[in-house]
Design a protein around this motif. Structure first.
Motif, mmCIF file in Angstrom:
data_model
loop_
_atom_site.group_PDB
_atom_site.id
_atom_site.type_symbol
_atom_site.label_atom_id
_atom_site.label_comp_id
_atom_site.label_asym_id
_atom_site.label_seq_id
_atom_site.Cartn_x
_atom_site.Cartn_y
_atom_site.Cartn_z
ATOM 1 N N SER A 181 0.819 -1.204 0.000
ATOM 2 C CA SER A 181 0.000 0.000 0.000
ATOM 3 C C SER A 181 0.858 1.261 0.000
ATOM 4 N N GLU A 182 0.237 2.365 -0.358
ATOM 5 C CA GLU A 182 0.922 3.656 -0.360
ATOM 6 C C GLU A 182 1.392 4.027 1.048
ATOM 7 N N LYS A 183 0.567 3.717 2.061
ATOM 8 C CA LYS A 183 0.954 4.053 3.430
ATOM 9 C C LYS A 183 2.169 3.249 3.894
ATOM 10 N N LEU A 184 2.220 1.981 3.527
ATOM 11 C CA LEU A 184 3.366 1.160 3.910
ATOM 12 C C LEU A 184 4.614 1.604 3.154
ATOM 13 N N ASP A 185 4.476 1.900 1.871
ATOM 14 C CA ASP A 185 5.609 2.416 1.087
ATOM 15 C C ASP A 185 6.166 3.681 1.720
ATOM 16 N N ARG A 186 5.265 4.559 2.117
ATOM 17 C CA ARG A 186 5.693 5.836 2.704
ATOM 18 C C ARG A 186 6.434 5.613 4.016
ATOM 19 N N ALA A 187 5.897 4.726 4.851
ATOM 20 C CA ALA A 187 6.535 4.455 6.139
ATOM 21 C C ALA A 187 7.925 3.860 5.945
ATOM 22 N N ARG A 188 8.055 2.932 4.997
ATOM 23 C CA ARG A 188 9.351 2.309 4.742
ATOM 24 C C ARG A 188 10.364 3.322 4.212
ATOM 25 N N ALA A 189 9.928 4.159 3.309
ATOM 26 C CA ALA A 189 10.840 5.159 2.763
ATOM 27 C C ALA A 189 11.268 6.156 3.839
ATOM 28 N N TYR A 190 10.316 6.548 4.665
ATOM 29 C CA TYR A 190 10.620 7.534 5.706
ATOM 30 C C TYR A 190 11.615 6.973 6.715
ATOM 31 N N GLU A 191 11.378 5.749 7.208
ATOM 32 C CA GLU A 191 12.281 5.208 8.217
ATOM 33 C C GLU A 191 13.672 4.960 7.633
ATOM 34 N N GLU A 192 13.746 4.570 6.363
ATOM 35 C CA GLU A 192 15.044 4.337 5.747
ATOM 36 C C GLU A 192 15.831 5.643 5.619
ATOM 37 N N GLU A 193 15.142 6.696 5.238
ATOM 38 C CA GLU A 193 15.804 7.991 5.128
ATOM 39 C C GLU A 193 16.274 8.491 6.489
ATOM 40 N N LYS A 194 15.401 8.406 7.489
ATOM 41 C CA LYS A 194 15.708 9.002 8.785
ATOM 42 C C LYS A 194 16.723 8.200 9.589
ATOM 43 N N GLU A 206 25.718 8.312 15.023
ATOM 44 C CA GLU A 206 26.355 7.066 15.425
ATOM 45 C C GLU A 206 26.555 7.049 16.934
ATOM 46 N N GLY A 207 26.190 5.938 17.567
ATOM 47 C CA GLY A 207 26.414 5.799 18.998
ATOM 48 C C GLY A 207 25.405 6.492 19.886
ATOM 49 N N SER A 208 24.299 7.000 19.309
ATOM 50 C CA SER A 208 23.339 7.761 20.118
ATOM 51 C C SER A 208 22.270 6.879 20.747
ATOM 52 N N LYS A 209 22.229 5.607 20.342
ATOM 53 C CA LYS A 209 21.200 4.715 20.879
ATOM 54 C C LYS A 209 21.832 3.674 21.794
ATOM 55 N N CYS A 210 20.993 2.835 22.368
ATOM 56 C CA CYS A 210 21.497 1.769 23.223
ATOM 57 C C CYS A 210 22.362 0.810 22.417
ATOM 58 N N VAL A 211 23.248 0.099 23.115
ATOM 59 C CA VAL A 211 24.204 -0.784 22.457
ATOM 60 C C VAL A 211 23.647 -2.186 22.278
ATOM 61 N N PHE A 212 23.026 -2.742 23.350
ATOM 62 C CA PHE A 212 22.571 -4.126 23.263
ATOM 63 C C PHE A 212 21.095 -4.290 23.613
ATOM 64 N N HIS A 213 20.360 -3.198 23.573
ATOM 65 C CA HIS A 213 18.906 -3.244 23.699
ATOM 66 C C HIS A 213 18.282 -2.780 22.393
ATOM 67 N N LEU A 214 17.151 -3.397 22.017
ATOM 68 C CA LEU A 214 16.455 -2.986 20.806
ATOM 69 C C LEU A 214 15.856 -1.609 20.984
ATOM 70 N N THR A 215 16.187 -0.727 20.055
ATOM 71 C CA THR A 215 15.571 0.599 19.967
ATOM 72 C C THR A 215 15.138 0.790 18.511
ATOM 73 N N PRO A 216 14.232 1.738 18.238
ATOM 74 C CA PRO A 216 13.749 1.889 16.868
ATOM 75 C C PRO A 216 14.739 2.636 15.994
ATOM 76 N N ALA A 217 14.570 2.481 14.689
ATOM 77 C CA ALA A 217 15.373 3.249 13.751
ATOM 78 C C ALA A 217 15.054 4.733 13.874
ATOM 79 N N VAL A 218 13.793 5.031 14.084
ATOM 80 C CA VAL A 218 13.320 6.399 14.210
ATOM 81 C C VAL A 218 11.927 6.332 14.811
ATOM 82 N N GLY A 219 11.449 7.421 15.397
ATOM 83 C CA GLY A 219 10.073 7.494 15.841
ATOM 84 C C GLY A 219 9.809 6.824 17.170
ATOM 85 N N TRP A 220 8.553 6.521 17.390
ATOM 86 C CA TRP A 220 8.034 6.007 18.661
ATOM 87 C C TRP A 220 7.797 4.506 18.570
#
Length: 490
Positions: free
Chosen positions: A2-15, A21-35
């Motif tokens: 869908s257009e919404k899924l395409d948009r979400a994938r493109a946005y997260e890949e860009e952001k 580098e190094g701004s997130k946790c090292v061995f805990h899962l955190t998101p690529a971007v967002g909430w």
């Protein structure tokens, strides 16, 4: 797609490529971007472990829910994968809410809650939560044309049509089963059990368990699984009232140990206990590993205490995955053994003497924010023992054992918060013959404490500047301790 899924994938890949580098946790899962919030779809698929999560890529606060996606081979190193689901149909246009996943005949089956929330032309407000299926290959997922596969019409008369969510799917033999939370005719939580031969057509089996108004209201994010010779039900109740130090106000995560009557399809439970006693832990979900372990992760955040700094491009952390065992009808939780492969630079101290007169004591080589540290303390001659963590330039978070109260308390008052948020939480602990064993995991913004080889867990987030790396010890009276610490390098 869908257009919404395409948009979400493109946005997260860009952001995600713009995240420092190094701004997130090292061995805990955190998101690529967002909430992110609740873990979803924690499952084994084609030899790897997949974890999805409630996801709003476009901001660091809750929004229309997508499913974010990562995978791992060892629960420590996580690989980002494209967004799996977006709210893009009539039945889930206002959110793809929480759910679960199972592998079947080479396919990955996701089961989730679709949310329809709209104003009709005649001014009526329509809100419905239904259960839906998407099938895929570990990257791309197609929603079934038959969706929604379960509606609230399948529930007993008087059940809520608006609060019906968070399906947990599994397979026994040739039959699929799922449990989901809803509100019963009495307005309190109930767990409904469904079955299916093909994961497409479902039938209602029973109300597996019901709250009866005892533990909060709605029971969110149920998980139901065997462990050793017992059956475990984990739920996340909303709107609870505090009870001593066992349950706190608001959203909790609790568990019941019991047995499962398969003929009557009823869960026979014993008393409720908290899964985690910290400030930040909710909506845990489990997976069975290839070697038969039951592993759990949860969301390290409280709905009522939003701590994420304004400048962060992401919000939300998953707990360290934890191996579960039973001891005397209690869940025992310890970090997955795979973490030990990433330990480096061991620092050890034995027979360290602490005294009130000496004040804070620092130990050579003991500092840092990405670590695995075990402290075994003799507290028989002290009224209180305090660990000062993430300390420096006016910052610190403390962990204090008070013998007179028999409590262990996390206090993040001086962790760098700029808002009047909840900062302390305590739990009763057992200092066995005057000895207390604490294992602490820190990962930049996380503090997870495991007491007496996993008898209790206490998890909190701290957004102290990473350069505050000091660790010190103090006591009232006298104490002695042994310590071993490792850096975690991934």
């Amino acid at each position: 797609m869908s257009e919404k899924l395409d948009r979400a994938r493109a946005y997260e890949e860009e952001k995600r490529t713009q995240t420092p580098e190094g701004s997130k946790c090292v061995f805990h899962l955190t998101p690529a971007v967002g909430w992110i919030n609740d873990p979803n779809g924690f499952s084994r698929y084609q030899g790897e472990y997949h974890l999805f999560y409630q996801y709003h890529p476009y901001s660091t606060v809750w929004g229309p829910m997508h499913w974010g996606h990562q995978k791992t081979r060892d629960f420590i190193k996580w690989e980002h994968l494209p967004c799996a689901l977006a709210p893009d149909t009539g039945y889930d246009g206002q959110g793809c809410f929480s759910g679960s996943a199972v592998e079947h005949e080479g396919k990955h089956i996701l089961m989730y809650t679709g949310v329809l929330d709209r104003m009709e032309d005649d001014g009526r407000h329509t809100l419905r939560q239904t259960q839906c299926i998407a099938v895929g290959d570990g990257i791309n997922y197609e929603k079934l044309p038959e969706n929604p596969v379960i509606t609230a019409q399948a529930l007993p008369e008087g059940s809520s049509k608006e609060d019906f969510r968070d399906p947990r799917i599994w397979k026994e033999g040739d039959t699929f089963y799922a449990v989901a939370g809803s509100l019963g005719v009495d307005g309190s939580g109930q767990i409904a059990l469904f079955s299916s031969a093909d994961a497409g057509k479902w039938r209602f089996e029973s109300i597996l368990d019901a709250n009866g108004g005892r533990y909060g209201k709605m029971w969110e994010c149920p998980d139901f699984f065997p462990l050793e010779d017992s059956q475990i039900l984990i739920v996340s109740p909303q709107f609870m009232h505090a009870e001593g130090l066992e349950f706190h106000n608001g959203n909790n995560a609790i568990y019941f140990v019991g047995s499962y009557d398969r003929e009557k399809k009823k869960f026979l439970r014993k008393e409720a206990r908290s899964v985690d006693y910290g400030l930040d832990f909710y909506a845990p979900q489990t997976v069975e590993t290839a070697d038969g372990r039951r592993v759990m992760t949860g969301w390290l955040q409280s709905w009522d205490n939003y701590l994420t700094p304004e400048e962060f491009p992401w919000s939300g952390i998953m707990s360290i995955p934890r191996e579960l065992e039973l001891r005397d009808d209690r869940l025992i939780q310890n970090p997955v053994r795979e973490l030990e492969r990433y330990r480096q630079n061991e620092v050890s101290h034995k027979g360290v003497t602490l005294s009130e007169k000496a004040g804070k004591t620092e130990l050579e080589g003991v500092r840092g924010r990405v670590l695995d540290m075990t402290v075994e303390a003799d507290v028989s001659r002290s009224d209180a023992l305090t660990l000062h963590l993430a300390a420096g330039e006016g910052f610190e978070t403390t962990l204090t054992y008070e013998k007179g109260k028999g409590t262990l308390t996390t206090d993040r008052t001086y962790s760098g918060l700029k808002k009047d948020l909840l900062c302390t939480r305590s739990m009763y602990v057992d200092a066995k013959e005057g000895k207390l064993k604490l294992r602490l995991l820190m990962d930049k913004y996380t503090l997870e404490v495991f007491v007496n080889d996993g008898e209790q867990a206490m998890s909190s987030v701290i957004f102290t500047p990473p350069e505050a790396e000091g660790i010190a010890f103090s006591c009232k009276g006298e104490s002695s301790l042994d310590l071993v610490m490792y850096e975690i390098m991934v």
